[in-house]
Design a protein around this motif. Structure first.
Motif: not given
Length: 128
Positions: A51-55, A76-82
């Protein structure tokens, strides 16, 4: 190369892990103080970090979190980096467990006065 791997490599760089420092350790301590067992607490940091990364990726400050922001995150369709070394799941956004964990994290942020726009969790749950 798989399509999902290609998307992750093209995604924006992950934020520094310091993004989590002010929130995650305090959240874990809070859960422990409520009597939650360590094996259960281990299920909460991943969704909260995601959630914090997406924000961060969306340019949304913690203070701007409301029901609509939570709904957008969960849809959201997740492509969030980790960040390196993080293992949170990007494919479970529609899980009822994830929703509950995110709402619990948001409630913690409200209690700690990091969110100045409190979310009516009942209304948020109805829309999610």
């Amino acid at each position: 190369m798989q399509a999902s791997t290609a998307r992750r490599r093209q995604a924006p760089r992950a934020p520094d892990r310091s993004l989590f420092d002010p929130y995650i350790p305090a959240f874990q301590a809070h859960l422990s103080s409520e009597g939650m067992r360590a094996c259960s607490i281990a299920n909460y940091p991943g969704p909260a970090k995601h959630f914090l990364v997406w924000l961060h990726q969306q340019g949304i400050q913690i203070q701007g979190v409301d029901g609509d922001v939570i709904r957008c995150f969960l849809e959201h369709e997740c492509h969030c980096p980790r960040p390196h070394g993080e293992r949170y799941q990007c494919t479970t956004n529609h899980s009822p467990h994830l929703k509950g964990r995110i709402l619990r994290f948001v409630a913690f942020l409200e209690q700690q006065r990091h969110i100045h726009n409190p979310v009516d969790q009942g209304a948020a749950l109805e829309r999610v």
